[in-house]
Design an enzyme around this catalytic site. Structure first.
Site, PDB file in Angstrom:
ATOM      1  CG  ASP A   1      -3.723   0.709  -8.358  1.00  0.00           C
ATOM      2  OD1 ASP A   1      -4.910   1.554  -7.975  1.00  0.00           O
ATOM      3  OD2 ASP A   1      -2.579   0.865  -7.858  1.00  0.00           O
ATOM      4  CG  HIS A   2      -5.314  -2.124  -6.163  1.00  0.00           C
ATOM      5  ND1 HIS A   2      -4.548  -3.216  -6.466  1.00  0.00           N
ATOM      6  CD2 HIS A   2      -4.315  -0.995  -6.552  1.00  0.00           C
ATOM      7  CE1 HIS A   2      -3.634  -2.906  -5.212  1.00  0.00           C
ATOM      8  NE2 HIS A   2      -3.451  -2.243  -5.886  1.00  0.00           N
TER       9      HIS A   2
END
EC number: 3.1.26.11
Length: 316
Positions: A65-66
């Site tokens: 998610d990053h």
């Protein structure tokens, strides 16, 4: 002036009403991107931030998610016509991950300079790019980037950015140092100049340093004893607030994240001016419903929202 835009404020997975956590900073027309989850470049288009002028990409850690938005973004930047080098800063393992991404990107028209697990960097901000420099007593940088090891389930870095304010030109100092007037303008721009086989430096014509702007960013971490000192007196502190309520403390501890109140406690201890929360759990529909939990500890706490823009100005 530093322009800061929250491209996304979500954690874990992209949601229909919330992009994954990412921040873009704009200083003198050059940009720094903090984290790049899936869909980040879509949010950049929505917010009109542009791609070509991104010089530095800072990755906190290697969870999807990053970082899953990075291959597509690098491709788009290449298609924008950029040829200048891009710096990617990240924790241990970032180089291996980027090398894997590059399998799908056999040709990029610019160089990637991957800086893995570094702690202190200095950059000059030029019209066409930001450039990594080594400091000495004769040259000062425009931007310093410091990192801090955080406490997450994978190696994770916090970031602190110090934007230095240009020093005022000092005519008396220039005359005292016998600096020719024809090189004054270049030295005021912090350039090194040679004239008639003599070298001249900006320190010969510039006055004392002035207060700059400090922005700090910590996400995906438990509170640590080192964070308050790292973020100390930040003009803006962007911090994760995965869980709004203390009732979810057991989840925060298990998953190595923070509650709103824990983030606010760090902001208070670090004597920051403003706290902006991000990286909200998909279970949180409206983060503002929980902001009172943070304000009980640190009054100037705010729940960030996608597309939110903050402008930080230099103070006299």
């Amino acid at each position: 002036m530093l322009n800061v835009t929250l491209l996304g404020t979500g954690g874990g997975m992209p949601m229909p009403n919330r992009f994954l956590s990412s921040v873009v900073m704009n200083f003198k027309g050059r940009k720094i991107l903090l984290d790049c989850g899936e869909g980040t470049q879509v949010s950049m288009r929505v917010n009109g931030t542009g791609f070509k002028s991104i010089d530095i990409i800072c990755i906190s850690h290697l969870h999807g998610d990053h970082i899953y938005g990075l291959p597509g973004l690098l491709s788009t930047i290449g298609n924008s016509g950029r040829v200048e080098e891009i710096y990617i800063i990240g924790p241990k393992g970032i180089k291996e991950v980027i090398d894997g991404f590059l399998i799908t990107l056999p040709y990029l028209p610019y160089k990637l300079n991957i800086l893995e697990d570094v702690s202190d960097l200095e950059f000059m901000v030029k019209k066409e790019k930001m450039e990594l420099v080594e400091l000495n007593e004769k040259i000062s940088s425009d931007l310093s980037i410091k990192t801090l090891e955080l406490d997450h389930s994978s190696p994770c870095l916090g970031y602190s950015f110090n934007i230095r304010r240009g020093r005022k030109f000092n005519v008396e100092k220039a005359l005292m140092n016998k600096v020719p007037k024809e090189v004054w303008s270049k030295l005021q721009r912090n350039e090194e100049v040679s004239l008639n086989r003599v070298k001249y430096y900006s320190y010969m014509v510039l006055g004392d340093e002035r207060k700059g702007i400090k922005l700090s960013y910590t996400t995906d971490t438990r509170p640590t004893e080192d964070i308050p000192g790292f973020i100390k007196e930040s003009d803006l502190y962007i911090c994760e607030g995965t869980y709004g309520s203390e009732e979810d403390m057991h989840k925060a501890i298990k998953n190595k994240h923070m509650t709103f109140k824990e983030a606010a406690d760090l902001a208070k201890k670090g004597q920051v001016k403003k706290l902006l929360l991000t990286h909200f759990s998909p279970a949180i529909n409206d983060p503002k419903e929980y902001i009172h939990n943070a304000r009980e500890v640190f009054e100037n706490s705010h729940a960030g929202s996608d597309g939110e823009e903050r402008i930080l100005n230099f103070k006299e």
